[in-house]
Design an enzyme around this catalytic site. Structure first.
Site, PDB file in Angstrom:
ATOM      1  N   LEU A   1       4.321   7.735 -20.896  1.00  0.00           N
ATOM      2  CA  LEU A   1       4.967   6.396 -20.048  1.00  0.00           C
ATOM      3  C   LEU A   1       4.066   6.361 -18.697  1.00  0.00           C
ATOM      4  CD1 LEU A   1       6.841   6.797 -22.532  1.00  0.00           C
ATOM      5  CD2 LEU A   1       8.622   6.550 -21.029  1.00  0.00           C
TER       6      LEU A   1
ATOM      7  N   GLY B   1       7.778   6.498  -9.499  1.00  0.00           N
ATOM      8  CA  GLY B   1       9.077   7.272  -9.960  1.00  0.00           C
ATOM      9  C   GLY B   1       9.818   7.804  -8.683  1.00  0.00           C
TER      10      GLY B   1
ATOM     11  N   TYR C   1      -3.374  -6.031 -15.457  1.00  0.00           N
ATOM     12  CA  TYR C   1      -2.494  -5.136 -16.102  1.00  0.00           C
ATOM     13  C   TYR C   1      -2.645  -5.417 -17.720  1.00  0.00           C
ATOM     14  CZ  TYR C   1       1.930  -2.755 -17.436  1.00  0.00           C
ATOM     15  OH  TYR C   1       2.658  -2.184 -18.126  1.00  0.00           O
TER      16      TYR C   1
ATOM     17  N   GLY D   1      10.023   8.467 -13.725  1.00  0.00           N
ATOM     18  CA  GLY D   1      10.181   6.896 -13.605  1.00  0.00           C
ATOM     19  C   GLY D   1      11.507   6.529 -14.330  1.00  0.00           C
ATOM     20  N   PHE D   2      11.570   5.195 -14.300  1.00  0.00           N
ATOM     21  CA  PHE D   2      12.668   4.411 -14.854  1.00  0.00           C
ATOM     22  C   PHE D   2      12.964   4.937 -16.648  1.00  0.00           C
ATOM     23  CE2 PHE D   2      13.730   0.041 -16.913  1.00  0.00           C
ATOM     24  CZ  PHE D   2      15.088   0.309 -16.870  1.00  0.00           C
TER      25      PHE D   2
ATOM     26  N   ALA E   1       3.059   4.029 -24.403  1.00  0.00           N
ATOM     27  CA  ALA E   1       3.821   2.998 -23.589  1.00  0.00           C
ATOM     28  C   ALA E   1       3.013   1.548 -23.523  1.00  0.00           C
ATOM     29  CB  ALA E   1       4.853   3.119 -22.424  1.00  0.00           C
TER      30      ALA E   1
END
Ligand code: UDP
Length: 325
Positions: free
Chosen positions: A77, A37, A150, A10-11, A118
């Site tokens: 993450l 990702g 979320y 992912g970022f 995270a």
């Protein structure tokens, strides 16, 4: 030392992998299912001797247990992120965020393997009592507004982490990210900066949602990664929830204007009603700004926003990508 990064494609995960490769001697396991990702994020890493990429899903208990058992520390993450994605795929997003985290924490608790979890500033919800401190109340909208699923899932993740710390002595640090941005972030799931930069470079109108007076505190991914690493390796952070962000908010109108200036774009700036951008039940935090005193007290520093540096890094990356095509 063997380090596992879930969401390693992912970022933020891929930037963390770069950091671990440069700053430590760790062997690095990257777990990603590439649902959000990107393979490009890790293309430069997969040939490295110290890096192994595993394609798998964090909701798969067996895979997670196997990897965590062979690791000395875990950065968790992997998550379904991005407001657009949460609104479009609420069920899958919640499963990834809830089941994935429980799998990681449960496996780590077997051997007391340190974990970084995270989390997100989305947890503060619609509170306007800025800056947001970790001990502040959270103000979320109704469950019918899908965006809040979320924040609810991440809140359960945090509570689980704290419970594993209390009941099973698990060394776990929780970081609440505030609008982390930088190269490799995709605009595909609604993230504002890559979206604006791509629109500006294509001379298309920049789509500011609402009246554009809402604020966000943008943080460079390089700073977020450093804070992430330090929180896991600082025992005082274990059992704690800590904001990771820069305490300097920007309005979305100002952001759009700066993107147009820095790209020398001919784009117009347009305002799009929220109900057109998302759906009619959509709700949005008007302000978002971290209180960084706990981060400062724990690590001795906090990120500061240099919005131009962030934008220039992203513009350079996107311009180079166009030249290379
Ligand atoms: N936003 C916008 N235009 C876009 C995408 C996002 O004006 O094309 C706004 C969004 O409404 C929010 C801010 O930019 O106020 C940050 O959005 P993002 O999805 O990046 O992160 P969020 O803070 O909402 O999680």
């Amino acid at each position: 030392m063997q380090t596992l990064v879930t969401g390693g494609g992912g970022f933020i995960g891929s930037h963390l992998a770069d950091f671990l490769l440069d700053e430590t001697g760790d062997s690095i396991l990257l777990l990603d299912d590439f649902s959000t990702g990107q393979r490009d994020n890790v293309a430069h890493l997969v040939d490295q001797d110290r890096v192994e990429l595993i394609e798998g899903d964090v909701t798969d208990d067996e895979t997670v247990t196997e990897l965590v058992t062979h690791s000395d520390r875990v950065f968790h993450l992997a998550a379904a992120v991005g407001v657009q994605r949460i609104v479009d795929q609420p069920l899958q997003s919640m499963r990834t965020n809830l089941v994935g985290t429980e799998n990681v924490l449960d496996a780590a608790a077997e051997d007391g393997t340190p974990v970084f979890l995270a989390s997100s500033s989305e947890l503060y919800g619609k509170s306007e009592d800025v800056p947001f401190a970790e001990s502040d109340d959270r103000i979320l909208g109704p469950t019918s507004a899908l965006r809040w699923s979320y924040a609810s899932a991440k809140a359960i993740d945090e509570s689980l982490a704290l419970a594993y710390h209390r009941d099973r002595d698990l060394p776990v640090a929780v970081g609440r990210y505030f609008n982390i941005v930088g190269p490799r972030q995709t605009g595909q799931y609604g993230m504002v900066i890559p979206t604006f930069v791509e629109q500006a470079l294509d001379d298309k109108p920049l789509t500011v949602y609402g009246d554009g007076t809402q604020t966000r505190s943008f943080t460079h991914v390089a700073d977020a990664v450093e804070a992430t690493y330090e929180l896991l390796t600082t025992p005082a952070a274990h059992g704690e929830v800590v904001n990771i962000g820069a305490p300097e908010p920007t309005t979305i109108n100002a952001l759009a204007e700066r993107v147009v200036e820095l790209t020398n774009s001919n784009s117009e700036i347009t305002h799009v009603p929220y109900e057109e951008a998302y759906d009619e039940d959509f709700e949005e935090p008007q302000q978002r700004e971290p209180d960084v005193s706990k981060l400062e007290a724990t690590l001795g520093w906090h990120p500061s926003t240099d919005l131009d540096r962030i934008l220039e890094d992203i513009i350079d990356e996107r311009t180079e990508a166009v030249v290379a095509e």
